[in-house]
Motif scaffolding. Structure first.
Motif, PDB file in Angstrom:
ATOM      1  N   LEU B  13       0.856  -1.188   0.000  1.00  0.00           N
ATOM      2  CA  LEU B  13       0.000   0.000   0.000  1.00  0.00           C
ATOM      3  C   LEU B  13       0.891   1.236   0.000  1.00  0.00           C
ATOM      4  CD1 LEU B  13      -2.962   1.020   0.321  1.00  0.00           C
ATOM      5  CD2 LEU B  13      -2.537   1.085   2.770  1.00  0.00           C
ATOM      6  N   ALA B  14       0.747   2.059  -1.037  1.00  0.00           N
ATOM      7  CA  ALA B  14       1.553   3.282  -1.126  1.00  0.00           C
ATOM      8  C   ALA B  14       0.652   4.481  -0.936  1.00  0.00           C
ATOM      9  CB  ALA B  14       2.225   3.356  -2.495  1.00  0.00           C
ATOM     10  N   GLU B  15       1.140   5.469  -0.173  1.00  0.00           N
ATOM     11  CA  GLU B  15       0.344   6.672   0.040  1.00  0.00           C
ATOM     12  C   GLU B  15       0.932   7.838  -0.729  1.00  0.00           C
ATOM     13  OE1 GLU B  15      -0.217   7.904   4.104  1.00  0.00           O
ATOM     14  OE2 GLU B  15      -1.404   9.643   3.484  1.00  0.00           O
ATOM     15  N   PHE B 135      -7.679  -2.652   6.138  1.00  0.00           N
ATOM     16  CA  PHE B 135      -7.984  -1.956   7.395  1.00  0.00           C
ATOM     17  C   PHE B 135      -6.951  -2.275   8.477  1.00  0.00           C
ATOM     18  CE2 PHE B 135     -12.572  -2.184   5.833  1.00  0.00           C
ATOM     19  CZ  PHE B 135     -12.534  -0.897   5.326  1.00  0.00           C
ATOM     20  N   ASN B 136      -6.092  -3.289   8.242  1.00  0.00           N
ATOM     21  CA  ASN B 136      -5.043  -3.595   9.211  1.00  0.00           C
ATOM     22  C   ASN B 136      -3.945  -2.537   9.228  1.00  0.00           C
ATOM     23  OD1 ASN B 136      -6.200  -5.980  10.090  1.00  0.00           O
ATOM     24  ND2 ASN B 136      -5.324  -7.133   8.380  1.00  0.00           N
ATOM     25  N   VAL B 137      -3.852  -1.744   8.166  1.00  0.00           N
ATOM     26  CA  VAL B 137      -2.809  -0.715   8.113  1.00  0.00           C
ATOM     27  C   VAL B 137      -3.362   0.546   8.767  1.00  0.00           C
ATOM     28  CG1 VAL B 137      -1.336   0.642   6.598  1.00  0.00           C
ATOM     29  CG2 VAL B 137      -1.985  -1.695   5.953  1.00  0.00           C
ATOM     30  N   LYS B 175       4.527   9.172  -0.356  1.00  0.00           N
ATOM     31  CA  LYS B 175       4.768   9.526   1.039  1.00  0.00           C
ATOM     32  C   LYS B 175       5.322   8.336   1.815  1.00  0.00           C
ATOM     33  CE  LYS B 175       1.792  11.966   3.667  1.00  0.00           C
ATOM     34  NZ  LYS B 175       0.452  12.423   4.061  1.00  0.00           N
ATOM     35  N   SER B 176       4.713   7.181   1.611  1.00  0.00           N
ATOM     36  CA  SER B 176       5.163   5.999   2.341  1.00  0.00           C
ATOM     37  C   SER B 176       4.672   4.762   1.609  1.00  0.00           C
ATOM     38  CB  SER B 176       4.598   5.999   3.766  1.00  0.00           C
ATOM     39  OG  SER B 176       3.201   5.853   3.687  1.00  0.00           O
ATOM     40  N   VAL B 177       5.346   3.638   1.875  1.00  0.00           N
ATOM     41  CA  VAL B 177       4.906   2.351   1.331  1.00  0.00           C
ATOM     42  C   VAL B 177       4.876   1.366   2.478  1.00  0.00           C
ATOM     43  CG1 VAL B 177       5.398   0.495  -0.273  1.00  0.00           C
ATOM     44  CG2 VAL B 177       5.886   2.840  -0.939  1.00  0.00           C
ATOM     45  N   GLU B 178       3.752   0.700   2.638  1.00  0.00           N
ATOM     46  CA  GLU B 178       3.634  -0.252   3.743  1.00  0.00           C
ATOM     47  C   GLU B 178       3.153  -1.589   3.221  1.00  0.00           C
ATOM     48  OE1 GLU B 178       2.180   0.908   7.715  1.00  0.00           O
ATOM     49  OE2 GLU B 178       1.643   2.786   6.719  1.00  0.00           O
ATOM     50  N   GLU B 179       3.553  -2.639   3.941  1.00  0.00           N
ATOM     51  CA  GLU B 179       3.099  -3.978   3.584  1.00  0.00           C
ATOM     52  C   GLU B 179       1.762  -4.220   4.276  1.00  0.00           C
ATOM     53  OE1 GLU B 179       6.219  -6.811   3.723  1.00  0.00           O
ATOM     54  OE2 GLU B 179       4.809  -8.461   4.020  1.00  0.00           O
ATOM     55  N   VAL B 180       0.835  -4.844   3.556  1.00  0.00           N
ATOM     56  CA  VAL B 180      -0.486  -5.108   4.134  1.00  0.00           C
ATOM     57  C   VAL B 180      -0.520  -6.559   4.595  1.00  0.00           C
ATOM     58  CG1 VAL B 180      -2.964  -5.048   3.731  1.00  0.00           C
ATOM     59  CG2 VAL B 180      -1.461  -3.476   2.498  1.00  0.00           C
TER      60      VAL B 180
END
Lengths: 475, 182
Positions: B13-15, B135-137, B175-180
């Motif tokens: 997931l990238a913002e 929704f876990n992020v 802005k950021s990249v997170e693993e889901v």
């Protein structure tokens, strides 16, 4: 149009700063501030204003009048009302038409103005839609309780039954049952669909568990997906497209309740357009009545600006002139047709025992609204509130005048008098209590303005999309 | 049980900062060959759906069919009741007085088109869906506020945790990249 907004001349402006060029959003708003301004009321982070308590308690008290009035009516029957031969349709029908008329402005703002690219609708559509729903609920009470045997109301709808009987589908009263129930259902769907993304915002920013659960359930797991938005916008546009002719059809059918009969001055082709114009006129008066408290109690002056009030007042003036033309046309047709009954009933209406109500109607609906031509009456909230109040009274008397026409029929031997009783008034003012109670609860627990659409309305530089472009985007 | 080497992941997931950045990012991701992705924004952005290869929704067809079915069934019901099942002589009008059936037919058209549109929206979007891995992020809460997100699913044939993360981090205005987590 002009793109540069000159500094206010003369009277000091309410705001010096506007987020957009069209002065529809005051202050410096962003995606975040819009959400907080509207959403924090629902999440209980804004102290409940005193005015809200006054509105809620007044409404709740009046609601008890409705309960008493209905209990009395159901116990003894419609004999407790003032209705009798020749006036079988009393204030119950007056109230029905009054409420359903008020309801129509909600759909007009939401649907028709959306199709017409009117950006200013965005601040008003949510609470106007809620107004529609609650007004239609209030309206729906009256035909049901007028039946005498309200527990048999479902006989209005076609269903196979062991009496082998079916409704009389050529009757406007039967059309009315379909029209009003469809109108309520479609308004409810349109309203709920608009609320889903706002519920998602509330779910994601709620502090308490119960808010998270309730708003979470209502949001149905909305996650702002681009695929979902594509379908959502198309649905929104098509519902608006269907809602527009629906409004016209519903009030046309309501007017058929009268016009399809052969009572003098009722049997007129002017009735459908005349009723629709009157509905919009009354509805905008109610929008003004609701917008002013929302501005004050919840500090929404940035989102419902003077410009909004100005536009609403102008529409009220315009539709008021259409309604006044209707009054003129009724008299003109009665005279020009040289029909004895039409002309004589007109004279009775003006100078008969209920002549006072006709002139009161002309005063409140035609003469007083002319004050809106003056800018002061469009921008001064107090004065505008008073003029809108005059329209509420006038629109009620418009239907009252139509009803008491029944006291003067073709045959003088069947002439009579009509006066509402206490039981009539209990239900009438009680329905106002139901409306105020529901609207107060709506203000407290649901977003009064559409968070999503207000964000879209923000200019590009403030993070928005420069207005709702559903017409172009819906595919 | 031994700790898994690579944790089960739903995707990345990238913002982004703005709607325009999300549009650009979606286009670049599509050009890079990603197919199973989605944009998430607080308000509709038609261009993102265009870039995702979803130029036209099915809602129009659903509502058209729903409306036509409702109107046809309604008109047939009115005709059958008034002509066959329960004929009433009302002011000498013919039993098949079709013009008197128009108001109810119209109301049923609007009602069935609207209901099928709403049911269609929910069914096609798979709603209600109270739980979704996204929704876990925690940051995903901004998707309803001021955040613009692009999600790439692990089910995408081109997905590779490290390569996809690097690709998303290389997009403009990210802005950021997170693993889901799954």
């Amino acid at each position: 149009m002009a793109t540069v907004t000159a500094p206010a001349t003369g009277a000091p402006a309410e705001h010096d700063v506007y987020t957009d060029d069209e002065q529809l959003i005051g202050g410096r708003q962003t995606l975040v501030t819009i959400g907080e301004k509207i959403g924090n009321v629902c999440l209980g982070e804004v102290p409940t204003p005193k005015g809200w308590w006054i509105m809620f308690l007044a409404g709740f008290t009046l609601l008890q009048a409705l309960v008493i009035g209905l209990a009395w009516l159901f116990y003894l029957g419609t004999g407790v009302w003032g209705i009798n031969s020749p006036v079988f349709w009393g204030v119950a029908i007056v109230n029905f038409v009054w409420w359903i008329g008020i309801g129509h402005a909600g759909t007009l703002i939401s649907a028709i103005l959306l199709l017409m690219h009117q950006k200013w609708r965005t601040s008003l559509n949510r609470f106007a839609e809620s107004m529609t729903l609650f007004a239609v609920m209030c309206a729906g009470i009256f035909p049901l309780i007028h039946m005498g045997r309200p527990w048999l109301a479902y006989w209005l709808f076609p269903f196979p039954n062991n009496m082998a009987a079916w409704p009389q589908f050529r009757s406007p009263l039967c059309w009315d049952a379909f029209a009003v129930s469809t109108y309520f259902s479609v308004s409810l769907l349109f309203w709920y669909i608009g609320l889903i993304p706002d519920f998602a915002y509330l779910r994601d920013h709620a502090k308490s568990k119960i808010q998270q659960i309730v708003y979470g359930m209502l949001a149905m797991g909305w996650r702002g997906s681009a695929m979902h938005w594509r379908r959502y916008e198309k649905l929104y546009l098509l519902l608006a497209g269907l809602g527009t002719p629906l409004v016209f059809s519903v009030h046309t059918i309501v007017s058929f309740d009268f016009a399809v009969s052969i009572v003098p001055l009722w049997h007129a082709t002017i009735f459908p357009p005349f009723f629709v114009a009157g509905a919009i006129f009354a509805g905008f008066a109610m929008v003004i009545w609701l917008a002013i408290p929302i501005r004050h109690w919840y500090g929404m002056k940035d989102l419902i600006t003077e410009k909004h009030l100005d536009v609403c007042a102008k529409i009220m003036l315009g539709t008021g002139l259409l309604v006044s033309y209707g009054y003129f046309s009724e008299v003109w047709m009665a005279w020009y047709s040289q029909s004895t009954y039409e002309w004589d009933t007109t004279l009775q209406r003006m100078f008969g025992p209920y002549g006072w109500s006709y002139w009161l109607l002309i005063l409140t609906n035609t003469i007083i609204p002319q004050l809106i031509w003056f800018k002061k009456f469009r921008t001064n909230e107090f004065l505008l509130f008073l003029v809108a109040g005059s329209v509420h009274i006038g629109m009620w008397f418009e239907r009252y005048v139509i009803i008491v026409t029944l006291t003067r029929d073709h045959v003088p031997s069947s002439w009579g008098r009509y006066a509402p009783t206490l039981a009539d008034y209990l239900v009438m003012f009680g329905s106002l209590g139901l409306f105020l109670t529901l609207f107060a609860l709506f203000m407290r627990f649901l977003p009064m303005l559409s968070i999503t659409e207000m964000r879209e309305l923000l200019p590009h530089k403030a993070g928005g999309r420069d207005g709702h472009a559903v017409m172009e985007n819906a595919k | 049980m031994s700790a898994p080497e690579t944790p089960q992941t739903w995707g990345m997931l990238a913002e982004f900062d703005s709607a325009d950045a999300l549009i650009t990012a979606t286009r670049k991701a599509r050009e890079a060959g990603y197919t199973k992705m989605d944009g998430h924004s607080p308000y509709p952005i038609g261009e993102v759906a265009d870039e995702l290869g979803f130029p036209r929704s099915e809602i129009g067809a659903v509502m058209f069919i729903g409306g036509m079915v409702g109107a046809t069934m309604g008109f047939l019901m009115l005709t059958w009741v008034s002509w066959v099942e329960y004929p009433l002589n009302i002011a000498g009008k013919p039993y098949f007085s079709w013009s008197m059936f128009i108001p109810i037919t119209w109301e049923l058209l609007v009602l069935s088109a609207s209901v099928s549109g709403v049911v269609g929206l929910l069914a096609l979007c798979g709603l209600p869906m109270p739980y979704h891995p996204l929704f876990n992020v925690p940051a995903f809460a901004r998707a309803t506020k001021d955040g613009f997100f692009l999600s790439v699913e692990a089910a995408d044939p081109k997905f590779d945790a490290d390569a996809t993360r690097a690709f998303l981090l290389g997009l403009p205005d990210v802005k950021s990249v997170e693993e889901v987590p799954a």
